[in-house]
Every structure is written in C-alpha cells, then in structure tokens.
Design a protein around this motif. Structure first.
Motif, PDB file in Angstrom:
ATOM      1  N   LEU A 227       0.576  -1.298  -0.485  1.00  0.00           N
ATOM      2  CA  LEU A 227       0.177  -0.226   0.353  1.00  0.00           C
ATOM      3  C   LEU A 227       1.006   1.302   0.391  1.00  0.00           C
ATOM      4  CD1 LEU A 227      -3.047  -0.444   2.583  1.00  0.00           C
ATOM      5  CD2 LEU A 227      -2.653  -0.150   0.229  1.00  0.00           C
ATOM      6  N   HIS A 228       0.606   2.312  -1.324  1.00  0.00           N
ATOM      7  CA  HIS A 228       1.297   3.077  -1.344  1.00  0.00           C
ATOM      8  C   HIS A 228       0.560   4.884  -1.232  1.00  0.00           C
ATOM      9  CE1 HIS A 228       1.237   1.773  -5.096  1.00  0.00           C
ATOM     10  NE2 HIS A 228       1.072   3.425  -5.614  1.00  0.00           N
ATOM     11  N   ARG A 229       1.316   5.351  -1.767  1.00  0.00           N
ATOM     12  CA  ARG A 229       0.370   7.002  -2.223  1.00  0.00           C
ATOM     13  C   ARG A 229       1.326   7.585  -3.141  1.00  0.00           C
ATOM     14  NH1 ARG A 229      -1.397  11.310   1.421  1.00  0.00           N
ATOM     15  NH2 ARG A 229       0.324  10.984   2.757  1.00  0.00           N
ATOM     16  N   ASP A 230       0.791   7.781  -4.231  1.00  0.00           N
ATOM     17  CA  ASP A 230       1.680   8.476  -5.276  1.00  0.00           C
ATOM     18  C   ASP A 230       1.962   9.775  -4.820  1.00  0.00           C
ATOM     19  OD1 ASP A 230       0.842   6.320  -6.572  1.00  0.00           O
ATOM     20  OD2 ASP A 230       1.029   6.767  -8.531  1.00  0.00           O
ATOM     21  N   ALA A 231       2.639  10.303  -4.154  1.00  0.00           N
ATOM     22  CA  ALA A 231       3.160  11.254  -3.564  1.00  0.00           C
ATOM     23  C   ALA A 231       4.485  12.267  -3.580  1.00  0.00           C
ATOM     24  CB  ALA A 231       3.257  11.349  -1.889  1.00  0.00           C
TER      25      ALA A 231
ATOM     26  N   TYR B 106      -4.634   5.565  -0.678  1.00  0.00           N
ATOM     27  CA  TYR B 106      -4.085   4.551  -0.684  1.00  0.00           C
ATOM     28  C   TYR B 106      -3.948   3.138  -1.186  1.00  0.00           C
ATOM     29  CZ  TYR B 106      -0.322   6.627   3.306  1.00  0.00           C
ATOM     30  OH  TYR B 106       0.362   6.664   3.480  1.00  0.00           O
ATOM     31  N   HIS B 107      -3.481   2.967  -2.005  1.00  0.00           N
ATOM     32  CA  HIS B 107      -3.811   1.909  -3.249  1.00  0.00           C
ATOM     33  C   HIS B 107      -2.266   0.701  -3.202  1.00  0.00           C
ATOM     34  CE1 HIS B 107      -1.527   4.962  -5.805  1.00  0.00           C
ATOM     35  NE2 HIS B 107      -1.414   3.716  -6.693  1.00  0.00           N
ATOM     36  N   GLY B 108      -2.416  -0.566  -3.344  1.00  0.00           N
ATOM     37  CA  GLY B 108      -1.525  -1.318  -3.502  1.00  0.00           C
ATOM     38  C   GLY B 108      -1.969  -2.216  -4.498  1.00  0.00           C
TER      39      GLY B 108
ATOM     40  N   LEU C 193       0.164   6.721 -15.797  1.00  0.00           N
ATOM     41  CA  LEU C 193       0.482   8.373 -15.839  1.00  0.00           C
ATOM     42  C   LEU C 193       0.622   9.447 -15.528  1.00  0.00           C
ATOM     43  CD1 LEU C 193      -1.072   7.731 -20.207  1.00  0.00           C
ATOM     44  CD2 LEU C 193       1.002   7.646 -19.578  1.00  0.00           C
ATOM     45  N   ARG C 194       1.634   9.698 -15.234  1.00  0.00           N
ATOM     46  CA  ARG C 194       1.322  10.672 -14.269  1.00  0.00           C
ATOM     47  C   ARG C 194       2.052  12.359 -15.125  1.00  0.00           C
ATOM     48  NH1 ARG C 194       3.854   7.810 -10.280  1.00  0.00           N
ATOM     49  NH2 ARG C 194       2.146   5.764 -10.650  1.00  0.00           N
ATOM     50  N   ARG C 195       1.268  13.615 -14.013  1.00  0.00           N
ATOM     51  CA  ARG C 195       1.775  14.868 -14.511  1.00  0.00           C
ATOM     52  C   ARG C 195       2.203  14.923 -12.904  1.00  0.00           C
ATOM     53  NH1 ARG C 195       2.385  18.676 -18.616  1.00  0.00           N
ATOM     54  NH2 ARG C 195       3.094  20.407 -16.707  1.00  0.00           N
TER      55      ARG C 195
HETATM   56 FE    FE Z   1       0.128   3.374  -7.413  1.00  0.00          FE
END
Ligand code: FE
Ligand code: MD6
Length: 207
Positions: free
Chosen positions: A118-122, A174-176, A201-203
């Motif tokens: 589990l993580h956040r894209d932070a 949070y997701h994983g 895909l991220r900005r």
């Molecule tokens: Fe992620």
C-alpha cells in the motif's frame, strides 16, 4: 463516452477498454523500448522491490538508497528515458481531455508472487491531476483504501486491457497490488509475455 464503473471518490474503472490487438501491440512496444533498461529498484532502506520497473517520457520515477524522486535520465546508464508509447498518450487525451499532458509513464512488471505494498503516489508536485493506469497480462487484485493508512480498504480485479483512473479525492488514496490471479481464459489473449504489466501516467510538475 465509453462505459466505466464509477467506484466513487473519483475512481473510474474501464474493464476491457483496450482490444486484444492493441494490447498485444502495446506490450510488444513496451518490451522493445524497455530492453536492456529495466530497473531493479530498492527502497531507501535497501529492500528490493518484487517488481522490475522502467519509465517512458520526459521524467522517470526512481527509487534507490538515495530516496524516491523523478529524474530525466536513467540512473544506471544516464540516457534520457524512451518516449511514451503513442497508445498511452492517446488514452490520456481521450479519457482526460483538458488535463495537462502526462510527464511520466511508469512501467511495473510483475511475475509469480510479485506484489506492491500500500502506497500513495506522493512524489509528484502536482497532486491534483488524475493518474491513469493500464494493466496488461495476468489479472491482479488491486486494493484501495483512503487518504490515511490503516483505514478500511476495498479491492477490485484489474484484468488485461483494463484502465483505472484515480481522480479527485482518490488521487491521494493508499493503494497497492495484493497479488496476481490465475489467468481468466475468457479474457486472456496471449500477449507474448509472462506475468503482468502495469503502466501509470502521471503529471509531475506544477506549472
Ligand atoms: Fe500507485
Ligand atoms: C499496479 N498501480 O496496478 C500499481 N497508482 O500495478 C498503482 O500503483 C497505481 O494503478 C496510481 C494510480 C493507479 C494505479
């Protein structure tokens, strides 16, 4: 507008969004671009990830003993990351019209018992533009919680050709990935590789 399941909190799941021939072409394209450039990331504490990773586009997400960050060059060989696959850029334009263009396409390759905690894209300065992800190959159980660690979670199966978008509040959730699941014969075209690929895909920057 193509059908999606509205899972609430800005989570949109598009099952079987990409057709089998597009999936195959994308998988081939990805493996060709990634060849000799795969990363074996470790956490800042030195623990190896169970996935291997690569990036496409102007910025790549890197994890090593120095920490988590985005950078324009491959950490081992110093070359710029390969261009983003055209299919990925088109998906973003079609599903997130009006959003600023993505700057990073992070690739994860799962095999066997690989998973993602589990993580956040932070690490993106832009925490508001949605994140779009595409899954190819073996299905997997995707787990999603809330903005704080330790709260209730739910899960959704991400199959091959599925797209999921985390927008609005869920962008910071949070997701994983719990684990890969046995291939579903009905929806499992042979894409010519083992395991599962996920492309996000991220900005990254805030302009
Ligand atoms: Fe992620
Ligand atoms: C995966 N996905 O599906 C891992 N992050 O293998 C992610 O970590 C992810 O699917 C942000 C938004 C969508 C995602």
């Amino acid at each position: 507008m193509k059908q999606f399941a509205d899972l609430g909190d800005g989570i949109r799941h598009y099952p079987h969004y990409l057709e089998a021939d597009i999936q195959r072409e994308l998988a081939q394209d990805v493996f060709t671009r990634a060849e000799h450039l795969w990363l074996s990331p470790v956490t800042p504490g030195g623990q190896p990830f169970s996935v291997r990773q690569m990036n496409f586009g102007p910025l790549g997400w890197v994890s090593d003993r120095q920490g988590y960050r985005y950078q324009p060059h491959h950490p081992d060989v110093g070359v710029p990351w390969p261009d983003m696959p055209a299919t990925m850029r088109k998906l973003w334009a079609d599903l997130l019209p009006g959003a600023p263009p993505p700057q990073c396409c992070l690739l994860n390759h799962y095999q066997d018992t690989a998973k993602m905690g589990l993580h956040r894209d932070a690490d993106e300065k832009d925490q508001d533009t949605p994140i779009l992800s595409v899954s190819l190959g073996a299905p997997a159980r995707f787990r999603i919680g809330g903005a704080k660690r330790g709260g209730p979670t739910r899960s959704v199966v991400l199959g091959t050709g599925d797209v999921i978008i985390l927008s609005g509040p869920s962008r910071r959730f949070y997701h994983g990935i719990d684990r890969l699941l046995p291939a579903d014969d009905l929806f499992a075209p042979d894409l010519g590789f083992d395991g599962r690929l996920n492309l996000t895909l991220r900005r990254v920057t805030r302009d």
